[in-house]
Design a protein around this motif. Sequence first.
Motif, PDB file in Angstrom:
ATOM      1  N   ALA A 170       6.600   1.845  15.532  1.00  0.00           N
ATOM      2  CA  ALA A 170       6.822   0.408  15.745  1.00  0.00           C
ATOM      3  C   ALA A 170       6.970  -0.356  14.432  1.00  0.00           C
ATOM      4  O   ALA A 170       7.896  -1.167  14.269  1.00  0.00           O
ATOM      5  N   ALA A 171       6.071  -0.108  13.486  1.00  0.00           N
ATOM      6  CA  ALA A 171       6.097  -0.879  12.235  1.00  0.00           C
ATOM      7  C   ALA A 171       7.353  -0.569  11.423  1.00  0.00           C
ATOM      8  O   ALA A 171       8.049  -1.473  10.951  1.00  0.00           O
ATOM      9  N   LEU A 190      10.440  -1.914  13.175  1.00  0.00           N
ATOM     10  CA  LEU A 190      10.558  -3.365  12.996  1.00  0.00           C
ATOM     11  C   LEU A 190      11.111  -3.698  11.615  1.00  0.00           C
ATOM     12  O   LEU A 190      12.030  -4.503  11.484  1.00  0.00           O
ATOM     13  N   ALA A 226      15.535  -5.965  15.031  1.00  0.00           N
ATOM     14  CA  ALA A 226      14.102  -5.785  14.753  1.00  0.00           C
ATOM     15  C   ALA A 226      13.344  -5.532  16.053  1.00  0.00           C
ATOM     16  O   ALA A 226      12.466  -4.653  16.118  1.00  0.00           O
ATOM     17  N   PHE A 233      11.317  -2.150  16.908  1.00  0.00           N
ATOM     18  CA  PHE A 233       9.900  -2.253  17.252  1.00  0.00           C
ATOM     19  C   PHE A 233       9.630  -1.664  18.642  1.00  0.00           C
ATOM     20  O   PHE A 233       8.709  -0.862  18.825  1.00  0.00           O
ATOM     21  N   TRP A 257       7.448   1.520  19.506  1.00  0.00           N
ATOM     22  CA  TRP A 257       6.239   1.381  20.339  1.00  0.00           C
ATOM     23  C   TRP A 257       6.292   2.360  21.513  1.00  0.00           C
ATOM     24  O   TRP A 257       5.310   3.027  21.824  1.00  0.00           O
TER      25      TRP A 257
END
Lengths: 282, 173
Positions: free
Chosen positions: B47-48, B51, B77, B81, B85
């Motif tokens: 996720a990070a 993003l 983004a 993300f 996730w």
Amino acid sequence: MGDLFRKYLNAVMVIILVVFTFALLLANLRKDSSTDILERAAVAIVAPFQNLAGWTVGKVFAVWDSYLYLVNVKDENQRLRLAVDRLAFENTLLTERFKSYQRIEELLAFPRLDTLPFEAARVIGRDTTGRVRMIFLNKGSAHGVARDMPALTHRGLVGRVTLVSATACKVLLITDVRSAVDAVAQESRDAMVASGANRDTLEARYLLANAQVAEGERVLSSGLGGVYPKGLLIGALTGIRREDDSLFVEARIRPTADLDRIEETLILKAAPQEAIAPEEWR
Amino acid sequence: MRIVFWLVALLLVFVAQTTAYHLFPWLPVMPDLALALALFAGLRWGAAGGLRFGAAVGLFQDLLLSGTLGFGFFSKAATGFTVGWLRERYLTDWALSRAIMAAAATLADLMIFDALIKGLYGLEFAENPVTLALWRIPLNVAAVLALLPLLEAADRKLAAHSAWRNEEMPTLE
């Protein structure tokens, strides 16, 4: 504290994303010089590679087209096409000038588009995702190109320059949803706004219900609006629909310039005010 | 070094995106290669990372193409993300799950663009985004399925290089 942060890391990231997006959207509204610099930098970085890619592909296709595929026919066809394009362009200018002289005999004052300075430019890239309609040209401020200069081909109007780097520029096509050209029908002289709709055709807006327009009638820029000079061919009217209870006629405009396939274009190197300035008129 | 590599990859993707029409003139639109990059980032870096890289891809797309900041930034983004996730929890490496992700991201991308252009400019996008997505989805799915293995192979080679191992990019492997 660290554990707590890690626990809500995803939520924090989403919040940051939304805040940044909001800030960027606000930056659009302000449209200050800092975002302009970044846009110019992005174009300046990519343009040389686009040039190289276009050149390479062009050379490969040129070998095929010129040496392997009907050498003479290809050359002749290209010459004839150029001749037809030029004649169509001259025909539009002459017809428009003739009609104008008929209407206002005293006023021999029309923009001589054929005497204005043009800069020939090659298309080096285009948006291909379909979300926006724009092209990149291989001419920039070093060649005298400036923002809001119209781009056209012999067949008709292409769009206007929206961003300029030193060696490249970005042109917003007239079919983009953000584009609107104040226009007039060539025969009936009915006024309208030719608005892009992210389709192959433009929408003819604000065409009054009593308009005498006909299917296939040419549409030209009116010179109002401050960006495009008068008399540039935009396209031909199509799909005209009249409804009894409507104030406006519904119609579309099919651009005469083949916007999906243009490879070269001309940039009119004169600000709109210059293009219609009295000293340029005859 | 790894960051430089991915910035160059990003640059090349946009050069390809804007010049590929030379090679496929019969296609009315090209696949959204930036979307493939955002998907890759989510699948590979979670996720990070998804993003961060998705935001970079989207911002560059905004600067280069649309000239309207925020549209691509938010879309790419969010894609990076969300995929990241989901990858951390549910997704497998099956081609089917990737194809579904690409299809969903295409639809989301068009809907975000539609919503923002209406909200910001008060303009109507030409066609219903769902209708548009129907014929863009196959193109994007094909591009994603073709491009992801190449990007993953490149990333594996980078990761294998000892000098790049200590960099901060999170990886799921």
